[in-house]
Design a protein around this motif. Sequence first.
Motif, PDB file in Angstrom:
ATOM      1  N   GLY A 145      14.959 -11.791 -81.435  1.00 20.70           N
ATOM      2  CA  GLY A 145      16.055 -10.843 -81.560  1.00 20.70           C
ATOM      3  C   GLY A 145      16.595 -10.623 -82.954  1.00 20.70           C
ATOM      4  N   TYR A 146      15.930 -11.167 -83.968  1.00 19.46           N
ATOM      5  CA  TYR A 146      16.421 -11.022 -85.329  1.00 19.46           C
ATOM      6  C   TYR A 146      16.276  -9.603 -85.885  1.00 19.46           C
ATOM      7  CZ  TYR A 146      16.947 -16.070 -85.669  1.00 19.46           C
ATOM      8  OH  TYR A 146      17.340 -17.359 -85.480  1.00 19.46           O
ATOM      9  N   LEU A 147      15.555  -8.729 -85.185  1.00 23.32           N
ATOM     10  CA  LEU A 147      15.409  -7.348 -85.629  1.00 23.32           C
ATOM     11  C   LEU A 147      16.085  -6.378 -84.656  1.00 23.32           C
ATOM     12  CD1 LEU A 147      11.700  -7.468 -86.858  1.00 23.32           C
ATOM     13  CD2 LEU A 147      13.788  -7.583 -88.244  1.00 23.32           C
ATOM     14  N   SER A 148      16.949  -6.882 -83.805  1.00 22.11           N
ATOM     15  CA  SER A 148      17.612  -6.020 -82.821  1.00 22.11           C
ATOM     16  C   SER A 148      18.522  -4.990 -83.481  1.00 22.11           C
ATOM     17  CB  SER A 148      18.387  -6.854 -81.801  1.00 22.11           C
ATOM     18  OG  SER A 148      19.397  -7.604 -82.441  1.00 22.11           O
ATOM     19  N   ALA A 149      19.134  -5.336 -84.619  1.00 18.08           N
ATOM     20  CA  ALA A 149      19.986  -4.372 -85.326  1.00 18.08           C
ATOM     21  C   ALA A 149      19.173  -3.195 -85.861  1.00 18.08           C
ATOM     22  CB  ALA A 149      20.730  -5.058 -86.472  1.00 18.08           C
ATOM     23  N   GLN A 150      17.854  -3.391 -85.979  1.00 18.21           N
ATOM     24  CA  GLN A 150      16.972  -2.328 -86.451  1.00 18.21           C
ATOM     25  C   GLN A 150      16.271  -1.627 -85.275  1.00 18.21           C
ATOM     26  OE1 GLN A 150      16.998  -5.486 -87.934  1.00 18.21           O
ATOM     27  NE2 GLN A 150      18.309  -4.678 -89.555  1.00 18.21           N
ATOM     28  N   GLY A 151      16.688  -1.931 -84.043  1.00 16.03           N
ATOM     29  CA  GLY A 151      16.166  -1.231 -82.875  1.00 16.03           C
ATOM     30  C   GLY A 151      14.989  -1.881 -82.177  1.00 16.03           C
ATOM     31  N   ILE A 152      14.634  -3.103 -82.552  1.00 20.96           N
ATOM     32  CA  ILE A 152      13.522  -3.792 -81.898  1.00 20.96           C
ATOM     33  C   ILE A 152      14.088  -4.674 -80.789  1.00 20.96           C
ATOM     34  CG2 ILE A 152      11.606  -5.425 -82.202  1.00 20.96           C
ATOM     35  CD1 ILE A 152      11.175  -2.696 -83.593  1.00 20.96           C
ATOM     36  N   SER A 153      13.602  -4.464 -79.577  1.00 21.31           N
ATOM     37  CA  SER A 153      14.057  -5.267 -78.444  1.00 21.31           C
ATOM     38  C   SER A 153      13.539  -6.695 -78.584  1.00 21.31           C
ATOM     39  CB  SER A 153      13.577  -4.646 -77.131  1.00 21.31           C
ATOM     40  OG  SER A 153      12.181  -4.415 -77.176  1.00 21.31           O
ATOM     41  N   SER A 154      14.060  -7.594 -77.786  1.00 21.42           N
ATOM     42  CA  SER A 154      13.674  -9.000 -77.909  1.00 21.42           C
ATOM     43  C   SER A 154      13.224  -9.566 -76.567  1.00 21.42           C
ATOM     44  CB  SER A 154      14.842  -9.821 -78.466  1.00 21.42           C
ATOM     45  OG  SER A 154      15.969  -9.705 -77.621  1.00 21.42           O
ATOM     46  N   TYR A 155      12.663 -10.750 -76.636  1.00 21.24           N
ATOM     47  CA  TYR A 155      12.218 -11.512 -75.465  1.00 21.24           C
ATOM     48  C   TYR A 155      11.386 -10.645 -74.527  1.00 21.24           C
ATOM     49  CZ  TYR A 155      15.190 -15.127 -77.370  1.00 21.24           C
ATOM     50  OH  TYR A 155      15.756 -16.052 -78.206  1.00 21.24           O
ATOM     51  N   GLY A 156      11.699 -10.641 -73.250  1.00 22.41           N
ATOM     52  CA  GLY A 156      10.896  -9.922 -72.262  1.00 22.41           C
ATOM     53  C   GLY A 156      10.855  -8.429 -72.497  1.00 22.41           C
ATOM     54  N   ALA A 157      11.960  -7.867 -72.995  1.00 22.52           N
ATOM     55  CA  ALA A 157      11.982  -6.426 -73.263  1.00 22.52           C
ATOM     56  C   ALA A 157      10.995  -6.063 -74.367  1.00 22.52           C
ATOM     57  CB  ALA A 157      13.398  -5.981 -73.632  1.00 22.52           C
ATOM     58  N   LEU A 158      10.869  -6.920 -75.375  1.00 25.25           N
ATOM     59  CA  LEU A 158       9.888  -6.665 -76.437  1.00 25.25           C
ATOM     60  C   LEU A 158       8.481  -6.708 -75.853  1.00 25.25           C
ATOM     61  CD1 LEU A 158       9.016  -6.177 -79.356  1.00 25.25           C
ATOM     62  CD2 LEU A 158       9.148  -8.649 -79.719  1.00 25.25           C
ATOM     63  N   ALA A 159       8.228  -7.685 -75.014  1.00 24.29           N
ATOM     64  CA  ALA A 159       6.903  -7.793 -74.394  1.00 24.29           C
ATOM     65  C   ALA A 159       6.572  -6.530 -73.609  1.00 24.29           C
ATOM     66  CB  ALA A 159       6.856  -9.021 -73.485  1.00 24.29           C
ATOM     67  N   THR A 160       7.535  -6.041 -72.841  1.00 25.03           N
ATOM     68  CA  THR A 160       7.320  -4.822 -72.057  1.00 25.03           C
ATOM     69  C   THR A 160       7.131  -3.614 -72.965  1.00 25.03           C
ATOM     70  OG1 THR A 160       8.611  -5.696 -70.214  1.00 25.03           O
ATOM     71  CG2 THR A 160       8.344  -3.300 -70.313  1.00 25.03           C
ATOM     72  N   ASP A 161       8.025  -3.468 -73.947  1.00 28.00           N
ATOM     73  CA  ASP A 161       7.927  -2.328 -74.867  1.00 28.00           C
ATOM     74  C   ASP A 161       6.605  -2.331 -75.621  1.00 28.00           C
ATOM     75  OD1 ASP A 161      10.456  -1.590 -74.057  1.00 28.00           O
ATOM     76  OD2 ASP A 161      11.457  -2.258 -75.909  1.00 28.00           O
ATOM     77  N   PHE A 162       6.143  -3.501 -76.020  1.00 24.66           N
ATOM     78  CA  PHE A 162       4.884  -3.595 -76.748  1.00 24.66           C
ATOM     79  C   PHE A 162       3.719  -3.252 -75.823  1.00 24.66           C
ATOM     80  CE2 PHE A 162       1.622  -5.441 -79.457  1.00 24.66           C
ATOM     81  CZ  PHE A 162       2.094  -5.112 -80.718  1.00 24.66           C
ATOM     82  N   HIS A 163       3.771  -3.753 -74.600  1.00 22.74           N
ATOM     83  CA  HIS A 163       2.692  -3.516 -73.628  1.00 22.74           C
ATOM     84  C   HIS A 163       2.549  -2.032 -73.295  1.00 22.74           C
ATOM     85  CE1 HIS A 163      -0.092  -4.276 -70.360  1.00 22.74           C
ATOM     86  NE2 HIS A 163       0.679  -3.549 -69.573  1.00 22.74           N
ATOM     87  N   VAL A 164       3.664  -1.332 -73.127  1.00 22.47           N
ATOM     88  CA  VAL A 164       3.593   0.087 -72.762  1.00 22.47           C
ATOM     89  C   VAL A 164       3.479   1.002 -73.981  1.00 22.47           C
ATOM     90  CG1 VAL A 164       4.779  -0.241 -70.566  1.00 22.47           C
ATOM     91  CG2 VAL A 164       6.088   0.429 -72.576  1.00 22.47           C
ATOM     92  N   GLY A 165       3.615   0.438 -75.180  1.00 27.64           N
ATOM     93  CA  GLY A 165       3.402   1.216 -76.391  1.00 27.64           C
ATOM     94  C   GLY A 165       4.635   1.873 -76.979  1.00 27.64           C
ATOM     95  N   THR A 166       5.826   1.556 -76.465  1.00 26.27           N
ATOM     96  CA  THR A 166       7.032   2.139 -77.065  1.00 26.27           C
ATOM     97  C   THR A 166       7.424   1.412 -78.342  1.00 26.27           C
ATOM     98  OG1 THR A 166       8.455   0.826 -75.621  1.00 26.27           O
ATOM     99  CG2 THR A 166       7.938   3.062 -74.901  1.00 26.27           C
ATOM    100  N   VAL A 167       6.887   0.209 -78.558  1.00 23.89           N
ATOM    101  CA  VAL A 167       7.042  -0.530 -79.814  1.00 23.89           C
ATOM    102  C   VAL A 167       5.656  -0.956 -80.264  1.00 23.89           C
ATOM    103  CG1 VAL A 167       7.938  -2.631 -80.906  1.00 23.89           C
ATOM    104  CG2 VAL A 167       9.368  -1.374 -79.304  1.00 23.89           C
TER     105      VAL A 167
END
Length: 104
Positions: free
Chosen positions: A43-65
């Motif tokens: 979550g150290y990049l959440s202020a820049q709009g990058i989700s963290s933990y499970g949300a990051l995994a999901t966003d990365f998997h579906v290609g939104t990040v």
Amino acid sequence: MLISSHEHSSEISEKRNSKGIVQPASNGTSLSPFDLAFLAQRGYLSAQGISSYGALATDFHVGTVTAKDIVQAAVKANRLPESTLQDRDYLNALDSTVRSFNAH
């Protein structure tokens, strides 16, 4: 045994911000792709709009990040030089690292 070689010094140093929240210290050195993936996941990049933990995994998997999005966030946070955005090897290593985090 302590190794003092620069190439083995990828430890993440931390400091407390004005609100007492622990944050990685920006010491002007580049982060390894593993360290950047770890920081993004925590979550150290959440202020820049990058989700963290499970949300990051999901966003990365579906290609939104993407790996490039994470690097752009790190550049905005003054954690990486802008030239990292052009480093295909770094982006590929970051991509592989985030995918490996998601596999667990």
